[in-house]
Design an enzyme around this catalytic site. Structure first.
Site, short mmCIF file in Angstrom:
data_model
loop_
_atom_site.label_atom_id
_atom_site.label_comp_id
_atom_site.label_asym_id
_atom_site.label_seq_id
_atom_site.Cartn_x
_atom_site.Cartn_y
_atom_site.Cartn_z
N ARG A 1 0.79 -1.34 0.10
CA ARG A 1 -0.06 0.04 0.13
C ARG A 1 0.84 1.42 -0.06
O ARG A 1 0.01 2.20 0.10
CB ARG A 1 -0.98 0.06 1.27
CG ARG A 1 -1.75 -1.19 1.32
CD ARG A 1 -2.76 -1.13 0.16
NE ARG A 1 -3.89 -2.12 0.52
CZ ARG A 1 -4.58 -3.01 -0.28
NH1 ARG A 1 -4.24 -3.02 -1.77
NH2 ARG A 1 -5.38 -3.94 0.20
N ASN B 1 -0.65 -1.40 -7.19
CA ASN B 1 -2.06 -0.67 -7.13
C ASN B 1 -1.98 0.17 -6.23
O ASN B 1 -2.55 0.11 -4.91
CB ASN B 1 -3.22 -1.39 -7.22
CG ASN B 1 -3.33 -2.64 -6.03
OD1 ASN B 1 -2.14 -2.86 -5.51
ND2 ASN B 1 -4.47 -2.95 -5.56
N ASN C 1 -11.81 -10.64 -3.75
CA ASN C 1 -12.01 -10.59 -5.11
C ASN C 1 -10.78 -11.40 -5.45
O ASN C 1 -9.61 -10.97 -5.31
CB ASN C 1 -11.89 -9.35 -5.66
CG ASN C 1 -12.38 -9.25 -7.04
OD1 ASN C 1 -13.00 -10.15 -7.61
ND2 ASN C 1 -11.97 -8.24 -7.73
N ASP D 1 -1.91 -12.91 -1.57
CA ASP D 1 -2.99 -11.77 -1.76
C ASP D 1 -3.14 -10.90 -0.41
O ASP D 1 -4.41 -10.35 -0.56
CB ASP D 1 -3.87 -12.19 -2.48
CG ASP D 1 -4.71 -10.93 -3.06
OD1 ASP D 1 -4.31 -9.86 -3.28
OD2 ASP D 1 -6.01 -11.37 -3.76
N HIS E 1 -6.93 -3.72 4.79
CA HIS E 1 -7.89 -2.42 4.73
C HIS E 1 -8.10 -2.18 5.96
O HIS E 1 -8.37 -2.89 7.07
CB HIS E 1 -9.21 -2.94 4.04
CG HIS E 1 -8.95 -3.23 2.77
ND1 HIS E 1 -8.48 -2.21 1.55
CD2 HIS E 1 -9.08 -4.40 1.82
CE1 HIS E 1 -8.41 -2.76 0.37
NE2 HIS E 1 -8.70 -4.11 0.65
N PRO F 1 -14.27 -2.60 1.01
CA PRO F 1 -13.40 -3.03 -0.07
C PRO F 1 -13.08 -4.71 0.08
O PRO F 1 -13.08 -5.31 1.07
CB PRO F 1 -12.17 -2.06 0.31
CG PRO F 1 -12.13 -1.83 1.77
CD PRO F 1 -13.70 -1.80 2.11
N GLY G 1 -10.89 -7.87 0.28
CA GLY G 1 -9.45 -8.18 0.47
C GLY G 1 -9.27 -9.01 1.95
O GLY G 1 -10.08 -8.43 2.99
O1 DOR Z 1 -9.58 -8.90 -2.58
C1 DOR Z 1 -8.62 -8.08 -3.07
N1 DOR Z 1 -7.96 -7.22 -2.80
N2 DOR Z 1 -8.37 -8.64 -4.40
C2 DOR Z 1 -7.44 -7.86 -5.56
O2 DOR Z 1 -7.57 -8.21 -6.48
C3 DOR Z 1 -7.10 -6.70 -4.91
C4 DOR Z 1 -6.94 -6.72 -3.58
C5 DOR Z 1 -6.69 -5.28 -2.91
O3 DOR Z 1 -5.71 -4.46 -3.49
O4 DOR Z 1 -7.20 -4.82 -1.82
ZN ZN Z 2 -6.06 -9.42 -7.96
#
Ligand code: DOR
Ligand code: ZN
Length: 421
Positions: A65, A95, A275, A302, A306, A319, A321
């Protein structure tokens, strides 16, 4: 010369044929000797009696992040979470804000990683400028600056021509396979359960359409493709196709897709909102099988931190994650290995040896003379409670909060240095 002896640990590295009690001599950050008994005068000794030594874990997929979202995680807190989970090398996704889409931004991440200096951090550069999916970013310059792979993770590069050029130009290209046009506003797996719960669904075809196209483009270009967070049984069919055609395609699965199915959404708990979404029990079983046969190469976390204020209230607004670094090994060990659903060897290889092999990290992922002394040491009988206090991440968005896990980290050793937290 800097020397250290790890004494009497149970050394377990199936790729190296090691499963027994050994001493390990580390000289200047490298594994110098593995033998039943090593005694040298005036050398620092760490006694590992009762503990198990694995190759340091390597995560091909984490979100630290920084820059832009330091309230969720930063390179220091992410590194500490990695150390707490036995990870010695972590690939960080681009990202961020601004995104890592240039050599300057790759430099920035590497400079910050050097300042923190806890683990090996390897930046992933964006495939497209601004992660906007339109124009190819300067992949070659980012590679020269130290990017080890490229991904628009969080978004699919939906333009086939742009993806084709990326695969022709550089690699590995890590695809976040998701045709979002099929699932706007979706939150969980689309199924009879999503209808029953009244939660908007994301069909598994959302992923499979994207996986199929990307594999076909890997075939067209001969490019190096890695498929992030595979969640559905259907995707495996296309990966099998890639294997039989001898394509340069590899794949990862996350701990949460191996451990949970969509039934957990009955709780409406945003901690499970991720996701790609958690799918059916049949999908979960198929992913475990694919990991065992090697159709899926690696486990990647992954790790997606958050903050509580954004994640803990409303399922629709939260969100996507789940945290991963600190619970990856203990959760998989407790819930799969101890229950006989997965063998320890497959787990350890998928977390260490295989990621190094498929991304070509020389000197990593093994316990072998001449290799980097990147190791993790566990008490496999030790239990711990996952609490906000116990976590080193800045965030605590994990469904394991409040659970007891078996497998307690004792030491993480990076380049021969025992990292203190
Ligand atoms: O759940 C997810 N969170 N899937 C992703 O592809 C991105 C990630 C995020 O950056 O929070
Ligand atoms: Zn992803």
């Amino acid at each position: 010369m800097n020397k250290l002896i790890l004494k009497n640990g149970h050394v377990f590295s199936p790729a190296d044929g090691l499963d027994g009690r050994y001493d390990i001599l580390i000289v200047d950050g490298k594994i110098s000797k593995i033998s039943e008994k090593i005694d040298l005068d005036g050398v620092q000794i760490v006694n590992l009696d009762g503990y198990t030594v694995f190759p340091g874990f390597i995560d091909l997929h984490a979100h630290f992040r920084e820059p832009g979202f330091e309230y969720k995680e930063d390179i220091e807190s992410g590194s500490r979470a990695a150390v707490a989970g036995g990870f010695t090398t972590v690939l960080v996704m681009p990202n961020t804000d601004p995104p890592v889409d240039s050599a300057e931004m790759v430099d920035y991440v590497l400079r910050r990683a050097g300042e923190v200096g806890l683990i090996n951090i390897r930046p992933v550069g964006a495939i497209t400028r601004g992660r906007a999916g339109k124009e190819l970013a300067d992949l070659k310059l980012m590679k020269e600056a130290g990017a080890v792979a490229f991904s628009d993770d969080g978004d699919w590069v939906s333009n086939s021509s742009v993806m084709r050029r990326a695969l022709e130009y550089e690699g590995p290209i890590i695809t976040h396979a998701e045709d979002k046009t099929l699932s706007p506003g979706g939150i969980m797996n689309e199924s009879s359960l999503s209808y029953e719960l009244g939660i908007k669904g994301i069909p598994h075809q959302t992923e499979e359409i994207a996986v199929a196209r990307d594999i076909l483009l890997a075939e067209l270009t001969g490019g190096r493709l890695h498929i992030a967070h595979v969640s559905s049984n259907g995707s495996l069919f296309f990966i099998e196709y890639a294997r039989t055609r001898g394509l340069n395609v590899t794949a990862e699965v996350t701990p949460h897709h191996l451990l949970f199915n969509e039934e957990v959404m009955r709780s409406y708990d945003p901690a499970y909102k991720v996701n790609p979404p958690l799918r059916t029990e049949e999908d979960r079983r198929a992913l475990i099988r694919a990991l065992k046969t090697g159709l899926i190469d690696v486990i990647a976390t992954d790790h997606a931190p958050h903050a509580s204020f954004e994640k803990e209230f409303d399922l629709n607004q939260a969100p996507f994650g789940i945290l991963g670094l600190e619970t990856a090994f203990p959760s998989l060990y407790t819930q799969l290995v101890m229950k006989g659903e997965l063998d320890l060897g497959t787990l350890v290889r998928a977390l260490s040896t295989r990621p190094a092999e498929i991304f070509g990290f020389t000197g990593k992922g093994r316990i072998k003379e001449g290799y980097d002394a990147d190791l993790c040491v566990w008490d496999l009988t030790g239990k711990w409670m996952v609490t906000r206090d116990a976590l080193h991440s800045k965030s605590s968005n994990t469904p394991f909060l409040g659970s007891e896990l078996t497998g307690k980290l004792k030491y993480t050793i990076v380049g021969g240095k025992v990292i203190e937290l």
